[in-house]
Design an enzyme around this catalytic site. Structure first.
Site, PDB file in Angstrom:
ATOM      1  N   LEU A  76       0.229   4.507  -5.603  1.00  0.00           N
ATOM      2  CA  LEU A  76       0.897   5.650  -6.217  1.00  0.00           C
ATOM      3  C   LEU A  76       0.076   6.085  -7.433  1.00  0.00           C
ATOM      4  O   LEU A  76      -0.330   5.234  -8.229  1.00  0.00           O
ATOM      5  CB  LEU A  76       2.322   5.276  -6.662  1.00  0.00           C
ATOM      6  CG  LEU A  76       3.098   6.489  -7.142  1.00  0.00           C
ATOM      7  CD1 LEU A  76       3.514   7.380  -5.968  1.00  0.00           C
ATOM      8  CD2 LEU A  76       4.313   6.101  -7.952  1.00  0.00           C
ATOM      9  N   HIS A  99      15.126  11.500  15.702  1.00  0.00           N
ATOM     10  CA  HIS A  99      13.907  11.378  14.903  1.00  0.00           C
ATOM     11  C   HIS A  99      13.277  12.734  14.570  1.00  0.00           C
ATOM     12  O   HIS A  99      12.789  12.952  13.473  1.00  0.00           O
ATOM     13  CB  HIS A  99      12.873  10.522  15.635  1.00  0.00           C
ATOM     14  CG  HIS A  99      13.143   9.048  15.521  1.00  0.00           C
ATOM     15  ND1 HIS A  99      14.323   8.481  15.917  1.00  0.00           N
ATOM     16  CD2 HIS A  99      12.381   8.033  15.056  1.00  0.00           C
ATOM     17  CE1 HIS A  99      14.275   7.173  15.699  1.00  0.00           C
ATOM     18  NE2 HIS A  99      13.108   6.876  15.171  1.00  0.00           N
ATOM     19  N   ARG A 132      21.672  12.411  14.273  1.00  0.00           N
ATOM     20  CA  ARG A 132      20.634  11.392  14.147  1.00  0.00           C
ATOM     21  C   ARG A 132      19.628  11.430  15.295  1.00  0.00           C
ATOM     22  O   ARG A 132      19.848  10.826  16.354  1.00  0.00           O
ATOM     23  CB  ARG A 132      21.282  10.006  14.063  1.00  0.00           C
ATOM     24  CG  ARG A 132      20.330   8.952  13.542  1.00  0.00           C
ATOM     25  CD  ARG A 132      20.933   7.571  13.631  1.00  0.00           C
ATOM     26  NE  ARG A 132      20.120   6.609  12.907  1.00  0.00           N
ATOM     27  CZ  ARG A 132      18.916   6.205  13.313  1.00  0.00           C
ATOM     28  NH1 ARG A 132      18.411   6.669  14.445  1.00  0.00           N
ATOM     29  NH2 ARG A 132      18.232   5.338  12.590  1.00  0.00           N
ATOM     30  N   TYR A 134      10.856  11.119  -3.831  1.00  0.00           N
ATOM     31  CA  TYR A 134      11.612  11.126  -5.084  1.00  0.00           C
ATOM     32  C   TYR A 134      10.683  11.112  -6.287  1.00  0.00           C
ATOM     33  O   TYR A 134       9.464  10.966  -6.140  1.00  0.00           O
ATOM     34  CB  TYR A 134      12.583   9.939  -5.119  1.00  0.00           C
ATOM     35  CG  TYR A 134      11.946   8.613  -5.471  1.00  0.00           C
ATOM     36  CD1 TYR A 134      11.115   7.940  -4.583  1.00  0.00           C
ATOM     37  CD2 TYR A 134      12.159   8.035  -6.727  1.00  0.00           C
ATOM     38  CE1 TYR A 134      10.536   6.723  -4.924  1.00  0.00           C
ATOM     39  CE2 TYR A 134      11.592   6.814  -7.070  1.00  0.00           C
ATOM     40  CZ  TYR A 134      10.773   6.172  -6.165  1.00  0.00           C
ATOM     41  OH  TYR A 134      10.194   4.974  -6.507  1.00  0.00           O
ATOM     42  N   GLU A 160      -1.720  -2.433  -6.556  1.00  0.00           N
ATOM     43  CA  GLU A 160      -0.867  -2.088  -7.709  1.00  0.00           C
ATOM     44  C   GLU A 160       0.326  -3.026  -7.720  1.00  0.00           C
ATOM     45  O   GLU A 160       0.394  -3.960  -6.917  1.00  0.00           O
ATOM     46  CB  GLU A 160      -0.408  -0.625  -7.598  1.00  0.00           C
ATOM     47  CG  GLU A 160       0.395  -0.357  -6.334  1.00  0.00           C
ATOM     48  CD  GLU A 160       0.861   1.084  -6.179  1.00  0.00           C
ATOM     49  OE1 GLU A 160       1.009   1.791  -7.183  1.00  0.00           O
ATOM     50  OE2 GLU A 160       1.099   1.482  -5.025  1.00  0.00           O
ATOM     51  N   ARG A 204       3.435  15.955  -8.627  1.00  0.00           N
ATOM     52  CA  ARG A 204       3.444  14.846  -7.652  1.00  0.00           C
ATOM     53  C   ARG A 204       4.593  15.011  -6.665  1.00  0.00           C
ATOM     54  O   ARG A 204       4.442  14.712  -5.473  1.00  0.00           O
ATOM     55  CB  ARG A 204       3.528  13.512  -8.403  1.00  0.00           C
ATOM     56  CG  ARG A 204       3.351  12.311  -7.491  1.00  0.00           C
ATOM     57  CD  ARG A 204       3.259  11.020  -8.267  1.00  0.00           C
ATOM     58  NE  ARG A 204       4.487  10.708  -8.961  1.00  0.00           N
ATOM     59  CZ  ARG A 204       4.652   9.648  -9.761  1.00  0.00           C
ATOM     60  NH1 ARG A 204       3.662   8.805  -9.972  1.00  0.00           N
ATOM     61  NH2 ARG A 204       5.805   9.423 -10.363  1.00  0.00           N
ATOM     62  N   LYS A 225       5.360   9.402  -2.924  1.00  0.00           N
ATOM     63  CA  LYS A 225       6.470   8.669  -3.568  1.00  0.00           C
ATOM     64  C   LYS A 225       7.681   8.773  -2.631  1.00  0.00           C
ATOM     65  O   LYS A 225       8.625   9.549  -2.847  1.00  0.00           O
ATOM     66  CB  LYS A 225       6.739   9.235  -4.972  1.00  0.00           C
ATOM     67  CG  LYS A 225       7.477   8.238  -5.856  1.00  0.00           C
ATOM     68  CD  LYS A 225       7.330   8.587  -7.309  1.00  0.00           C
ATOM     69  CE  LYS A 225       8.257   7.826  -8.237  1.00  0.00           C
ATOM     70  NZ  LYS A 225       8.100   6.380  -8.245  1.00  0.00           N
TER      71      LYS A 225
HETATM   72  C1  LIG Z   1       4.567   1.533  -6.394  1.00  0.00           C
HETATM   73  C2  LIG Z   1       4.503   2.158  -7.744  1.00  0.00           C
HETATM   74  N1  LIG Z   1       3.317   2.249  -8.366  1.00  0.00           N
HETATM   75  C3  LIG Z   1       3.219   2.790  -9.595  1.00  0.00           C
HETATM   76  C4  LIG Z   1       4.329   3.264 -10.262  1.00  0.00           C
HETATM   77  C5  LIG Z   1       4.179   3.861 -11.639  1.00  0.00           C
HETATM   78  O1  LIG Z   1       4.279   5.264 -11.565  1.00  0.00           O
HETATM   79  P1  LIG Z   1       4.768   6.124 -12.803  1.00  0.00           P
HETATM   80  O2  LIG Z   1       3.910   5.762 -13.950  1.00  0.00           O
HETATM   81  O3  LIG Z   1       4.606   7.532 -12.352  1.00  0.00           O
HETATM   82  O4  LIG Z   1       6.212   5.764 -13.035  1.00  0.00           O
HETATM   83  C6  LIG Z   1       5.589   3.204  -9.646  1.00  0.00           C
HETATM   84  C7  LIG Z   1       6.762   3.720 -10.328  1.00  0.00           C
HETATM   85  O5  LIG Z   1       7.867   3.637  -9.866  1.00  0.00           O
HETATM   86  C8  LIG Z   1       5.675   2.642  -8.344  1.00  0.00           C
HETATM   87  O6  LIG Z   1       6.856   2.562  -7.711  1.00  0.00           O
END
Ligand SMILES: Cc1ncc(COP(=O)(O)O)c(C=O)c1O
Length: 276
Positions: free
Chosen positions: A202, A102, A100, A33, A178, A52, A146
């Protein structure tokens, strides 16, 4: 107005109950997403978000059902329909609807989207900062994707909230990775530090915006692994994300972080100019 789109069509209502039981996003979290914030009718860093999105889809071997041009048009159309100037656009793609099992089905991927007025950021948090809680990073090795699978992030955020904190800061093997839904920056002796963009975090788009701003403002910025102790000794610290923008940190667990936020405030002001 709130807008929703599912599998090729705009829906009458955001809450319309249309996700089929055998949708793989629903049953396996088999999808990826994005979230983009629109300021004054203009999606902020849309190209970077679409890059991304494409990378995340490729990483899970999923073929997007639309070209980049088509995605841009669907988002634009949704924003226009909403008749709002400032919205949050969430869009996801799943491996589709299939019995359903895998193994990957032989079905077309399904794209969906919601558009809602931007969630306001509490001005007090922007000004005075948020408290964060350090927790172990229990996620997998591919956090650069993501993915729709946000269970460890959701649980970490809930733990943080139950301790009166706004965000969980995740720690893996002694290094900070993070936040549960944000990237983390620490400022020490005039230099801004953040965890390198490895597969373990991310690669935030707001993080990228901060790099671009720091370069423009001639502020030294470095990608470097660092420990909890380094965060606790910070001159300033802040988190970034699309929906939280740039938020200073005032407390880590029970420890106060200095609250002058000199550099953080400069970055917030420049970010505001970018999104005006
Ligand atoms: C785990 C994680 N890290 C970092 C971010 C920040 O990413 P962005 O600046 O692209 O929203 C998000 C945003 O949802 C996130 O879920």
């Amino acid at each position: 107005m709130e807008i929703a789109f599912y599998n090729g069509e705009f829906l009458q209502e955001v809450d319309e109950k249309i996700i089929p039981i055998q949708e793989r996003g629903h049953q396996f979290g088999d999808g990826v997403y994005e979230v983009v914030r629109v300021y004054n009718n203009k999606p902020f860093m849309l190209e970077e978000h679409l890059d991304r999105f494409q990378k995340s889809a490729e990483a899970i071997l999923l073929q997007l059902p639309y070209t980049r041009q088509e995605l841009t048009e669907i988002i634009d159309q949704g924003v226009k329909r909403s008749q709002e100037k400032n919205v949050d656009v969430y869009f996801q793609v799943t491996r589709g609807i299939a019995p359903r099992l895998h193994l990957f089905p032989n079905t077309k991927a399904v794209f969906s989207m919601t558009i809602k007025p931007s969630r306001p950021i509490d001005p007090a948090k922007k000004e005075s900062g948020v408290a964060v809680l350090l927790l172990e990073d229990e996620r997998w090795k591919n956090c650069y994707i993501k993915s729709l699978n946000l269970l460890p992030n959701v649980i970490a955020k809930q733990h943080a909230a139950s301790r009166g904190c706004d965000e969980a800061i995740l720690v893996k093997d002694g290094s900070i990775t993070e936040g549960s839904s944000s990237n983390l920056f620490v400022i020490k002796d005039g230099t801004i530090y953040t965890t390198p963009a490895t597969k373990g975090i991310l690669h935030g788009i707001t993080r990228l915006a901060v790099f671009q701003l720091a370069e423009k403002m001639e502020l030294p910025i470095k990608e470097q692994h660092f420990t909890e102790e380094f965060l606790l000794q910070a001159d300033e610290a802040f988190i970034t994300s699309t929906t939280q923008e740039i938020l200073p940190i005032n407390k880590v667990d029970e420890f106060e972080i200095p609250t002058h936020y000199t550099i953080t405030k400069k970055l917030q002001n420049e970010f505001l100019k970018l999104t005006k």
